[in-house]
Design a protein around this motif. Structure first.
Motif, PDB file in Angstrom:
ATOM      1  N   LEU A  79       1.015  -1.310   0.003  1.00 54.42           N
ATOM      2  CA  LEU A  79       0.067  -0.069  -0.078  1.00 54.42           C
ATOM      3  C   LEU A  79       0.771   1.337  -0.003  1.00 54.42           C
ATOM      4  CD1 LEU A  79      -2.987  -0.794   2.314  1.00 54.42           C
ATOM      5  CD2 LEU A  79      -3.097  -0.763   0.114  1.00 54.42           C
ATOM      6  N   CYS A  80       1.962   1.323   0.656  1.00 54.90           N
ATOM      7  CA  CYS A  80       2.736   2.409   1.039  1.00 54.90           C
ATOM      8  C   CYS A  80       3.434   2.702  -0.419  1.00 54.90           C
ATOM      9  CB  CYS A  80       3.527   2.116   1.981  1.00 54.90           C
ATOM     10  SG  CYS A  80       3.052   2.087   3.902  1.00 54.90           S
ATOM     11  N   VAL A  81       4.120   1.585  -0.849  1.00 50.09           N
ATOM     12  CA  VAL A  81       4.888   1.955  -2.085  1.00 50.09           C
ATOM     13  C   VAL A  81       3.917   2.391  -3.322  1.00 50.09           C
ATOM     14  CG1 VAL A  81       6.825   0.820  -1.195  1.00 50.09           C
ATOM     15  CG2 VAL A  81       5.258  -0.519  -2.673  1.00 50.09           C
ATOM     16  N   GLU A 119      -2.895   4.135  12.877  1.00 45.86           N
ATOM     17  CA  GLU A 119      -4.450   4.319  13.044  1.00 45.86           C
ATOM     18  C   GLU A 119      -5.352   3.987  12.052  1.00 45.86           C
ATOM     19  OE1 GLU A 119      -4.543   7.967  14.958  1.00 45.86           O
ATOM     20  OE2 GLU A 119      -3.158   7.338  16.830  1.00 45.86           O
ATOM     21  N   ASN A 120      -5.151   2.879  11.375  1.00 45.67           N
ATOM     22  CA  ASN A 120      -5.950   2.678  10.122  1.00 45.67           C
ATOM     23  C   ASN A 120      -6.023   3.726   8.923  1.00 45.67           C
ATOM     24  OD1 ASN A 120      -7.785   0.213   9.261  1.00 45.67           O
ATOM     25  ND2 ASN A 120      -9.564   1.434   9.644  1.00 45.67           N
ATOM     26  N   SER A 121      -5.055   4.405   8.937  1.00 51.26           N
ATOM     27  CA  SER A 121      -4.870   5.453   7.841  1.00 51.26           C
ATOM     28  C   SER A 121      -3.710   5.228   7.214  1.00 51.26           C
ATOM     29  CB  SER A 121      -5.158   6.838   8.230  1.00 51.26           C
ATOM     30  OG  SER A 121      -6.660   7.099   8.850  1.00 51.26           O
ATOM     31  N   LEU A 122      -3.705   5.768   6.045  1.00 50.29           N
ATOM     32  CA  LEU A 122      -2.366   5.742   5.046  1.00 50.29           C
ATOM     33  C   LEU A 122      -2.090   7.132   5.137  1.00 50.29           C
ATOM     34  CD1 LEU A 122      -0.402   4.404   3.267  1.00 50.29           C
ATOM     35  CD2 LEU A 122      -1.777   4.601   1.256  1.00 50.29           C
ATOM     36  N   GLN A 166      -8.683  -4.919   0.578  1.00 53.14           N
ATOM     37  CA  GLN A 166      -7.404  -4.880   0.089  1.00 53.14           C
ATOM     38  C   GLN A 166      -7.541  -4.219  -1.071  1.00 53.14           C
ATOM     39  OE1 GLN A 166      -4.792  -4.651   1.737  1.00 53.14           O
ATOM     40  NE2 GLN A 166      -3.303  -4.636   0.180  1.00 53.14           N
ATOM     41  N   ALA A 167      -8.259  -4.481  -2.204  1.00 53.46           N
ATOM     42  CA  ALA A 167      -8.104  -4.137  -3.681  1.00 53.46           C
ATOM     43  C   ALA A 167      -8.650  -2.693  -3.636  1.00 53.46           C
ATOM     44  CB  ALA A 167      -9.160  -4.979  -4.471  1.00 53.46           C
ATOM     45  N   GLN A 168      -9.510  -2.277  -2.676  1.00 51.91           N
ATOM     46  CA  GLN A 168     -10.168  -0.966  -2.479  1.00 51.91           C
ATOM     47  C   GLN A 168      -8.761  -0.027  -2.101  1.00 51.91           C
ATOM     48  OE1 GLN A 168     -13.076   0.599  -3.897  1.00 51.91           O
ATOM     49  NE2 GLN A 168     -11.847   2.154  -3.628  1.00 51.91           N
ATOM     50  N   ASN A 169      -8.399  -0.582  -0.916  1.00 46.18           N
ATOM     51  CA  ASN A 169      -7.260   0.002  -0.390  1.00 46.18           C
ATOM     52  C   ASN A 169      -6.086   0.399  -1.304  1.00 46.18           C
ATOM     53  OD1 ASN A 169      -8.397   0.374   2.148  1.00 46.18           O
ATOM     54  ND2 ASN A 169      -7.574  -1.588   2.843  1.00 46.18           N
ATOM     55  N   GLU A 170      -5.814  -0.404  -2.125  1.00 45.83           N
ATOM     56  CA  GLU A 170      -4.824  -0.311  -3.186  1.00 45.83           C
ATOM     57  C   GLU A 170      -5.200   0.772  -4.187  1.00 45.83           C
ATOM     58  OE1 GLU A 170      -3.750  -4.041  -5.149  1.00 45.83           O
ATOM     59  OE2 GLU A 170      -2.993  -4.901  -3.135  1.00 45.83           O
ATOM     60  N   GLN A 171      -6.334   0.777  -4.640  1.00 45.53           N
ATOM     61  CA  GLN A 171      -6.846   1.783  -5.623  1.00 45.53           C
ATOM     62  C   GLN A 171      -6.831   3.218  -4.675  1.00 45.53           C
ATOM     63  OE1 GLN A 171      -7.522   1.966  -8.530  1.00 45.53           O
ATOM     64  NE2 GLN A 171      -6.700  -0.269  -8.500  1.00 45.53           N
ATOM     65  N   ASN A 172      -7.198   3.096  -3.484  1.00 39.64           N
ATOM     66  CA  ASN A 172      -7.044   4.571  -2.776  1.00 39.64           C
ATOM     67  C   ASN A 172      -5.818   5.053  -2.583  1.00 39.64           C
ATOM     68  OD1 ASN A 172      -9.942   4.481  -2.384  1.00 39.64           O
ATOM     69  ND2 ASN A 172     -10.052   3.658  -0.478  1.00 39.64           N
ATOM     70  N   ALA A 173      -4.991   4.130  -2.383  1.00 38.85           N
ATOM     71  CA  ALA A 173      -3.411   4.439  -2.005  1.00 38.85           C
ATOM     72  C   ALA A 173      -2.999   4.982  -3.425  1.00 38.85           C
ATOM     73  CB  ALA A 173      -2.675   3.201  -1.837  1.00 38.85           C
ATOM     74  N   ILE A 174      -3.282   4.631  -4.540  1.00 39.06           N
ATOM     75  CA  ILE A 174      -2.802   5.134  -5.463  1.00 39.06           C
ATOM     76  C   ILE A 174      -3.234   6.417  -6.146  1.00 39.06           C
ATOM     77  CG2 ILE A 174      -2.875   4.793  -8.409  1.00 39.06           C
ATOM     78  CD1 ILE A 174      -2.724   1.627  -7.678  1.00 39.06           C
ATOM     79  N   GLN A 175      -4.671   6.651  -5.517  1.00 38.99           N
ATOM     80  CA  GLN A 175      -5.225   7.786  -5.786  1.00 38.99           C
ATOM     81  C   GLN A 175      -4.463   9.017  -4.840  1.00 38.99           C
ATOM     82  OE1 GLN A 175      -7.501   8.691  -8.108  1.00 38.99           O
ATOM     83  NE2 GLN A 175      -7.203  10.675  -7.525  1.00 38.99           N
ATOM     84  N   LEU A 176      -4.206   8.297  -3.637  1.00 35.57           N
ATOM     85  CA  LEU A 176      -3.441   9.218  -2.537  1.00 35.57           C
ATOM     86  C   LEU A 176      -2.379   9.864  -3.354  1.00 35.57           C
ATOM     87  CD1 LEU A 176      -3.162  10.684   0.265  1.00 35.57           C
ATOM     88  CD2 LEU A 176      -2.160   8.407   0.717  1.00 35.57           C
TER      89      LEU A 176
END
Length: 314
Positions: free
Chosen positions: A224-226, A252-255, A282-292
């Motif tokens: 997620l981070c990378v 705390e459950n945030s990226l 997890q898949a949604q988190n990855e999309q959110n990470a990319i958008q971040l």
């Protein structure tokens, strides 16, 4: 699969990384034969010119990628900060391993802290990102280019060519050189490079057997981070050879993520920060990470990052 070949550079750090992956694979699959294919890349051969002038850190991966295309290797192990944002067609990053210490380290034989350096002290680094941020923090220092593997750089320090040098903390730790670290630079002084401290495994896109072998090595938090960091760099059209920093953390459950773009002289340093709440998917988190990462890039562009980077590339 009964046999797997890892393409790797011949430097001690690259060999440590390849053997680290080899050991993990053999622990998972006792009947798997894992071999190393060692190579010398163009980046290893050209040591008298700053990376920014000869094409950046992508020069360290091209020969390894050719081995994947040729079929002489099945995977290549990289320090993720050396991997270009866009991979050749047919190749992908098949696994992101748990991240090691992501910070920059101050190394010196005379001084305990970068703030202890006298005015005009000579500091060595191969990174425009580090140069930019250190000049911002200590504009009185004399920052000079320093190329070569970790041992070569330390030898130049020991020979008295530099008063201090800046290296990746993770590289020193992997080589058992913790004692050389005077202190880890606070991220407020030097925000890490995109992907710093993380290892990634490159493979052929449709090599399903290899991807299945690599799956247990994946670390979801690191991924997620990378993904966020690399999305920012990609949106900025930034390579490894420009003063771009990007670092994401989970808490705390945030990226959370911070991105920086600056000029090599340290006179300008743009900063953007943002965060996103994680979900159970997890898949949604990855999309959110990319958008971040993309949002951070947009913020930096709005501050003038495009003009800085265009001028550097020109």
């Amino acid at each position: 699969m009964k046999k797997l070949t890892i393409a790797t550079r011949q430097s001690p750090l690259a060999l440590w990384q390849a053997n680290f992956v080899k050991d993990h694979l053999m622990a998972l699959y006792p009947n798997l034969e894992v071999n190393l294919l060692t190579m010398v890349t163009r980046g290893d051969k050209i040591l008298d010119t700053p990376l920014a002038k000869i094409g950046g850190k992508g020069l360290f991966v091209k020969e390894l990628e050719q081995a994947l295309f040729d079929g002489t290797a099945d995977i290549a192990v990289h320090s993720l900060k050396d991997v270009p944002m866009v991979l050749p067609d047919g190749l992908m990053l098949g696994a992101y391993l748990a991240r090691h210490t992501p910070t920059d380290a101050f190394v010196s034989n005379k001084y305990q802290h970068i703030n202890d350096l006298p005015q005009g002290a000579i500091v060595g680094t191969s990174s425009l990102r580090r140069e930019c941020q250190i000049r911002r923090h200590r504009p009185d220092l004399d920052i000079r280019s320093l190329r070569g593997n970790v041992g070569t750089r330390l030898a130049k320090l020991d020979d008295g060519e530099y008063d201090g040098i800046i290296l990746a903390t993770s590289g020193l730790q992997r080589l058992g050189l913790n004692a050389r670290i005077r202190h880890e630079l606070d991220t407020n002084i030097s925000l890490p490079a995109v992907g710093q401290g993380a290892l990634a495994i490159e493979c052929r896109h449709h090599d399903t057997d290899t991807l299945a072998l690599l799956a247990p090595l994946n670390d979801d938090n690191t991924r997620l981070c990378v993904l966020a960091e690399r999305a920012m760099n990609h949106a900025l059209e930034g390579g490894c050879q420009v003063p771009i920093a990007g670092f994401a953390t989970l808490a705390e459950n945030s990226l959370h993520m911070e991105g920086r773009v600056g000029t090599p002289d340290g006179q300008t340093l743009l900063i953007a920060k943002s965060s996103v709440v994680l979900q159970d998917n997890q898949a949604q988190n990855e999309q959110n990470a990319i958008q971040l990462g993309k949002d951070i890039a947009t913020n930096l562009k709005n501050q003038g990052a495009t003009n800085i980077l265009t001028a550097l590339y020109a």
